[in-house]
Design a protein around this motif. Structure first.
Motif, PDB file in Angstrom:
ATOM      1  N   THR A 167      -6.426   0.973  -0.983  1.00  0.00           N
ATOM      2  CA  THR A 167      -6.585   0.587   0.240  1.00  0.00           C
ATOM      3  C   THR A 167      -5.739  -0.021   0.890  1.00  0.00           C
ATOM      4  N   GLN A 168      -5.481  -0.892   0.574  1.00  0.00           N
ATOM      5  CA  GLN A 168      -4.265  -1.655   0.810  1.00  0.00           C
ATOM      6  C   GLN A 168      -3.206  -0.798   1.160  1.00  0.00           C
ATOM      7  N   ARG A 169      -2.187   0.075   0.063  1.00  0.00           N
ATOM      8  CA  ARG A 169      -1.652   1.076   0.379  1.00  0.00           C
ATOM      9  C   ARG A 169      -1.966   1.811   1.920  1.00  0.00           C
ATOM     10  N   LEU A 170      -3.004   2.400   1.407  1.00  0.00           N
ATOM     11  CA  LEU A 170      -2.906   3.142   2.904  1.00  0.00           C
ATOM     12  C   LEU A 170      -2.686   2.588   4.022  1.00  0.00           C
ATOM     13  N   LYS A 171      -3.342   1.407   3.898  1.00  0.00           N
ATOM     14  CA  LYS A 171      -2.808   0.655   5.262  1.00  0.00           C
ATOM     15  C   LYS A 171      -1.475   0.644   5.884  1.00  0.00           C
ATOM     16  N   LEU A 172      -0.604   0.315   4.325  1.00  0.00           N
ATOM     17  CA  LEU A 172       1.291  -0.269   5.333  1.00  0.00           C
ATOM     18  C   LEU A 172       1.720   1.324   4.641  1.00  0.00           C
ATOM     19  N   PHE A 173       1.959   2.074   3.954  1.00  0.00           N
ATOM     20  CA  PHE A 173       2.719   2.428   3.506  1.00  0.00           C
ATOM     21  C   PHE A 173       3.188   4.137   4.900  1.00  0.00           C
ATOM     22  N   PRO A 174       1.731   5.143   5.246  1.00  0.00           N
ATOM     23  CA  PRO A 174       1.739   5.295   6.173  1.00  0.00           C
ATOM     24  C   PRO A 174       2.847   4.829   7.426  1.00  0.00           C
ATOM     25  N   LEU A 201       8.962  11.388   3.794  1.00  0.00           N
ATOM     26  CA  LEU A 201       8.555  12.468   3.917  1.00  0.00           C
ATOM     27  C   LEU A 201       7.250  12.941   4.000  1.00  0.00           C
ATOM     28  N   GLU A 202       6.883  13.439   3.052  1.00  0.00           N
ATOM     29  CA  GLU A 202       6.001  13.818   2.068  1.00  0.00           C
ATOM     30  C   GLU A 202       4.580  13.236   2.420  1.00  0.00           C
ATOM     31  N   SER A 223      -5.982  19.836  -3.187  1.00  0.00           N
ATOM     32  CA  SER A 223      -4.688  18.912  -3.362  1.00  0.00           C
ATOM     33  C   SER A 223      -3.745  17.978  -2.163  1.00  0.00           C
ATOM     34  N   LEU A 224      -4.520  17.760  -1.278  1.00  0.00           N
ATOM     35  CA  LEU A 224      -3.657  17.480   0.232  1.00  0.00           C
ATOM     36  C   LEU A 224      -4.398  15.962  -0.639  1.00  0.00           C
ATOM     37  N   GLN A 225      -5.495  16.163  -0.280  1.00  0.00           N
ATOM     38  CA  GLN A 225      -5.309  14.729  -1.048  1.00  0.00           C
ATOM     39  C   GLN A 225      -4.681  14.184  -2.359  1.00  0.00           C
ATOM     40  N   GLU A 237      -2.426  10.839  -2.340  1.00  0.00           N
ATOM     41  CA  GLU A 237      -2.786   9.418  -3.640  1.00  0.00           C
ATOM     42  C   GLU A 237      -0.918   9.672  -4.401  1.00  0.00           C
ATOM     43  N   ASP A 238      -0.211  10.611  -4.845  1.00  0.00           N
ATOM     44  CA  ASP A 238       0.748  10.484  -5.043  1.00  0.00           C
ATOM     45  C   ASP A 238       2.051  10.175  -4.732  1.00  0.00           C
ATOM     46  N   ALA A 239       1.885  10.634  -2.956  1.00  0.00           N
ATOM     47  CA  ALA A 239       2.524   9.792  -2.540  1.00  0.00           C
ATOM     48  C   ALA A 239       2.898   8.471  -2.191  1.00  0.00           C
TER      49      ALA A 239
END
Lengths: 677, 677
Positions: A346-353, A574-575, A602-604, A608-610
């Motif tokens: 959940t922290q990665r989702l806050k940072l990387f995008p 980019l992905e 698949s998008l989800q 997660e993979d990215a």
């Protein structure tokens, strides 16, 4: 607690060091690419070494503890000192250039010198430029040089207390008096007071006043007038000039924004900028032949905003990412040590995008700068075809970059938990500096409505099979499809889906507008009632553009100048950006495109993979942006990652901590505690 | 400009007056309903008259121009003066009650008295309460009374520099010394310093320290200890106590949050709160029989947060709505006068859904308060069945209310354009006060993960056909459906759609978690990797609850106590909230429910219609919330709507505007301007 002396270690936090060691690409290569080449990177570092190395400790935070007046006065001192230093450095490193002087007063480095901004910024970025761009050769000679050398300091006074984005509503008047060959500038009422110009409060002694020109009571539109405000020796306001600052703001504590009322103030006729429109001695008015040229100024300013705001967005991302590699909290496995919080998904989702988004806007701006240079070249040859497109795209980019960037900066601040609430984290200050751009140079919703109106106009042309400019070519490719083809995992599929959705949103806005007019609504009322759809179509138009340019910058010919390792990293950025853009806009996409449950899963999974692939490179990517510690100005985000010592150090520096007991103890607290309430 | 003397008219802005005249319901009826009855409303007004009428001009803004130290000292003065006044008023109006004293130190009115909050807030809301709730009778007698009368001032010291939400990770130790019958409290390292407690910096002379209890090196969990910090006569820190403030923050300028290091500080054994867990003279430890009781405290605190934050959200909405009725900008019809900006549909979309959202959370909290009282009643009779449900719902409500509310406050600020950037608008200050709750009392993402884990646990029970508590009953009703029935325009349909979506999101999270564990991931790793889906399911679980309770409060038996006119207004608020909730969550809903293009057009139409019907009542609804001008503290939002005079007046009060030329002109600006750069 004796180990709490000598607070800040000279070593790098081992968790952060581990991140750097584990990166899968060469940060120097990234950084050189990011800065436009090894030479530019080297020069940047040289400049930063020269201008930051002798700043005293606490330079970036001291003002936070001062009174409002002290903040101002200490900043004027900083500006005066920096001016001398920057000018000398410019002469030494690059004589005749402008990258250090006056560049250092408004580029990324200026955040290191002036964390609360400064009151000469508007002078440098607008007053000087407007004279150069809109003044005659004589005016440039008379005012331009004095302004460039700070012999006079000006500001740009357009917005009024009751009028901002709608420039046509401005009420300040300039009446030509043929008897004396003067203009009489007047503020007819309180609502017409100028309000917001940077440095106007107590710094500038001249203003470029934007006013409605009248000659013999005939209106000749909005023009610009150079108005002296203060005595050059005493700095006292001149007669008829009511001047002061507008009061404290959410950010930009040192910008000294001001108000200005003019009581029949007279200036020579030659103080009107006359490169385009002219007033002759006998009062004859000659209109500007080049209203389209003004577009270019607006495009330029909006590109500048996108550059600045994407930079601020990435600065915030750098702070939050480094902190997330140092902070440890909440076990993932019971009975195991607490992980770096960057390991929580959940922290990665806050940072990387956020990192990906900042990069996307940075690259989109680079693209638009190239397009801008091309457009200027063509305009100089009398070709203006590209201008309307440029204008709309720069509007869209400004809106999206400031909307996404500001929301992103605040999400990043929140991702750092409680410590982000501290001023010393600098995230709130970055937000305060960034968010002003949401409103200025065209309030974002007003711009979206402009873009929306341009879209439905383009749609009308499309329906009538008239020629369309390049940026609307996706209307045709989208509408050729009976339905959207089978979803696949390619980036092209995502771009096409966004374009398909943007085209259909435009179609719906167009249809609703037409229906409303057919049912008897005026064009104005119908456009207002279609406002929600128009703005949403406009947003999607911008998003497909940003995604498209990102794809071109990463996968195009330019990729061959980069190493495969760096390209792998950038392709994952980019992905992530493309997948996130789809997921964030599913509410519109799913209306027009039928994605199966498997497609959505698949998008989800791709998201997660990215995020997973991003993980080992996140800190190194942020390093690659090359923010100097002085620019970040954050106890959470410094290069060495000594978060807790720096937090403690900044607290210890608080003025209140210089004595153990405050004066109010004896005067009020003790009496309260001894009282029988 | 002579008309700019005597700045603020005594009349109401005519545009605002027109709004009030045009309202379609009785504002007094709304207000009485909102405040829980005519009596309560009357009392509230009486209190506000008494506590606000003698405050000097500029009371709410002066601190913004002071240095950090002055802000603190002036606030201590305000608190000491208010304490006497509030206590006297309590004795006069409601002897023995707590609604004025100490209520006025933390309720809505306190924002009028202390716009930057104050350093005794934590003492009143936590220190006093924790002694009452967790102390023995003797402790309540010894410490509780002194605290309630402010003879001692305490704080609550739990969070540490490196540990917040994960309380189990706290590192401050309390070792029992049987020789002296004392505890030895110690801060083992910098990371274990207490950090954040309100008033700890220079105000409190006691702290409730949360520490890991050790007896003969055996760990006995986290306990609470009353630790004297400062000498009661001199206020100097006691030996072994390292104390100070944490530095300036984004908001809450006067709360004086502090840090605390303890160097083997000794306190009597009887200073540990022992209502539940106990340490006897010989070192015997008796564990607490009532860990579930602690749940209730957390539930209580979260309900308080929701009350406070929905109030702040609606205060911001009141300011922005009144301003939008006064501000005129951008013609809708060419050549017509500029309209009130509230007539732009895009502006309505920025304002009215925020009002509806604030009302929704206010009503949900009322519902949860009732449920809370019921739960306390049952708990006192040894029945704890309702507790886990209560806990999860209060977590969800806290997360959603602070997330939506804070984002909403900032959107509202941005809706006021440039003027919202001014401190005098008070919107940034409201944000600063509100957003801290995003992080404290359980960081929002951490809470969402907790809720998500509870959901998949409940799902497991559902799958195994075990009994489920009431709040999960929609799992069954949703999964009975083969597919979602035909969409209709009823509110029930929307609630069912949200529940259906929440159920399926939970199902997917459950399946993904199970698949990950089946593929060999540990439970911890699998839960972490399912984090995004868990948080999203948690969010939807909360949303269906808020919508459901809103529907019940508006359409249930309670409606009969209100007039049809008021009910019509409230039903439109409900309609707007439900439709907006669907539109904002379409990306999930469309995954599970097949909405036709006609359904989606109908939702868009319902949105536009609800905004249209809202329009004539927006100002009056805001009036109905009954915010006193002192509480709003905003030049944009005052009841009289004299926006521009008040903006100008606030600027004129800036300390910098008390003299025409600042000292830095002679020292630095003039030398810069005279220099040959």
């Amino acid at each position: 607690m004796s180990h709490i002396k000598n607070l800040i270690p000279s070593t790098v936090n081992p968790d952060l060091q581990k991140e750097r060691t584990g990166a899968e690409f060469d940060v120097e290569e990234f950084s050189a690419w990011w800065h436009g080449g090894q030479d530019k990177l080297k020069r940047k570092r040289e400049i930063e070494e020269a201008i930051f190395s002798d700043l005293e400790d606490g330079y970036g935070l001291n003002h936070e503890y001062m009174s409002h007046e002290e903040v101002y006065n200490s900043t004027v001192k900083k500006v005066a000192e920096a001016a001398v230093k920057l000018k000398a450095l410019q002469n030494k490193l690059n004589p005749g250039g402008t990258d250090i002087w006056p560049g250092g007063l408004y580029n990324a480095q200026s955040y290191g010198l002036f964390p609360a901004n400064h009151p000469v910024a508007t002078h440098i970025t607008m007053f000087v430029d407007v004279i150069k761009g809109q003044g005659t050769a004589e005016q440039a000679e008379k005012w331009g040089k004095a302004a460039a050398n700070c012999n006079i300091i000006g500001t740009y006074a357009q917005t009024e207390l009751a009028h901002g984005t709608n420039v046509r509503g401005l009420a300040t008047r300039a009446d030509f008096d043929p008897k004396t060959d003067e203009f009489v500038l007047n503020t007819p009422n309180l609502e017409a007071y100028k309000w917001w110009p940077g440095g106007l409060g107590h710094t500038a002694n001249h203003a470029m006043v934007v006013a409605q020109l009248y000659i013999a009571d005939v209106h000749h539109g909005v023009q610009m007038f150079i108005v002296p405000l203060r005595d050059s020796e005493t700095h006292m306001p001149l007669p008829g000039v009511d001047i002061g600052e507008v009061g404290k703001k959410l950010g930009m504590a040192s910008v000294n924004q001001g108000f200005l009322g003019l009581d029949h103030v007279r200036i020579p006729r030659t103080n009107m900028l006359m490169k385009f429109a002219k007033v002759e001695r006998d009062g004859t008015f000659k209109a500007s032949p080049a209203s389209r040229i003004n577009y270019l100024t607006m495009v330029y300013t909006r590109c500048l905003i996108v550059s600045q705001n994407s930079m601020l967005h990435l600065a915030a991302a750098t702070i939050a990412t480094r902190y997330s590699a140092v902070r440890r909290q909440s076990p993932i496995e019971p009975n195991q040590p607490e992980p770096q919080i960057i390991d929580h998904v959940t922290q990665r989702l806050k940072l990387f995008p956020e990192i990906a988004t900042g990069i996307a806007y940075h690259l989109a701006t680079e693209y638009v700068w190239e397009m801008y240079d091309q457009t200027v070249l063509e305009a100089n040859n009398g070709k203006f075809e590209r201008l309307p497109d440029m204008h709309i795209l720069s509007c869209a980019l400004k809106v999206l970059c400031t909307t996404d960037g500001c929301a992103g900066i605040e999400r990043l601040r929140l991702s750092t938990g409680g410590h982000g609430y501290l001023i010393a984290a600098n995230l709130s200050n970055i937000y305060g500096n960034a968010v002003a751009a949401y409103t200025y140079e065209g309030e974002n919703t007003v711009l979206l409505l402009q873009i929306g109106r341009a879209l439905v106009k383009a749609w009308a042309s499309f329906v009538e099979q008239k020629p369309l400019s390049a940026s609307y070519s996706y209307f045709a490719t989208s509408m050729q499809l009976k339905e959207f083809p089978k979803w696949d995992d390619s980036w092209q599929c995502i771009i096409k889906a966004l374009q398909y959705t943007a085209a259909h949103k435009t179609r719906i806005a167009f249809e609703n507008l037409a229906n409303r007019m057919a049912s008897g609504q005026s064009q104005g009322a119908a456009a207002n009632n279609t406002g929600i759809e128009l703005t949403r179509a406009a947003e999607l138009h911008g998003r497909q553009f940003v995604c498209q340019t990102f794809l071109e910058q990463i996968t195009g010919a330019k990729a061959q100048k980069r190493s495969p390792a760096l390209n792998r990293i950038l392709e994952n950025v980019l992905e992530l950006f493309l997948v996130q853009t789809v997921l964030n806009n599913l509410n519109d996409i799913l209306r027009f495109i039928n994605l199966s449950d498997a497609d959505l899963r698949s998008l989800q999974k791709r998201l997660e993979d990215a995020l997973e692939r991003f993980r080992p490179n996140a800190v190194a990517i942020c390093d690659g942006f090359g923010f100097h510690d002085r620019v970040l100005n954050s106890v959470l985000g410094s290069y060495d990652g000594n978060v807790y010592p720096r937090l403690f150090d900044s607290a210890k520096r608080s003025t209140m901590n210089q004595k153990p007991v405050q004066t109010s103890f004896e005067t009020h607290l003790k009496p309260l505690m001894k009282a029988k309430l």
